[in-house]
Design a protein around this motif. Sequence first.
Motif, mmCIF file in Angstrom:
data_model
loop_
_atom_site.group_PDB
_atom_site.id
_atom_site.type_symbol
_atom_site.label_atom_id
_atom_site.label_comp_id
_atom_site.label_asym_id
_atom_site.label_seq_id
_atom_site.Cartn_x
_atom_site.Cartn_y
_atom_site.Cartn_z
ATOM 1 N N ALA A 1 51.999 46.724 36.673
ATOM 2 C CA ALA A 1 52.098 45.649 35.887
ATOM 3 C C ALA A 1 51.359 45.230 35.136
ATOM 4 N N GLU A 2 50.243 45.824 35.602
ATOM 5 C CA GLU A 2 49.052 46.193 33.817
ATOM 6 C C GLU A 2 49.049 47.091 32.201
ATOM 7 N N ASN B 1 52.895 47.492 32.252
ATOM 8 C CA ASN B 1 54.184 46.570 31.647
ATOM 9 C C ASN B 1 55.031 47.784 31.679
ATOM 10 N N SER C 1 58.424 48.973 34.278
ATOM 11 C CA SER C 1 59.057 48.593 35.262
ATOM 12 C C SER C 1 58.788 49.289 36.381
#
Length: 73
Positions: free
Chosen positions: A22-23, A25, A27
């Motif tokens: 997530a950090e 970005n 998927s």
Amino acid sequence: MKLCPSNPVREAVAANLRKMRAERNLSQEALADLAGVHRNYLGGIERCERNVGLDNLSKLASALGVTVAELVG
């Protein structure tokens, strides 16, 4: 909520993998492509449904630009 309370190492890997992905970005599909693993396998690791092997753990760490130790936490 703990996904796999009986296995704290798998829980740590799952949480760290989700956080680091997530950090950046990324998927699940993008990270899976970078690491050379199937996206369903990656999702299973993040949901604590799969026990990741050392070779794949190394691939995922490399794709995230971290060490295996950082990924395991």
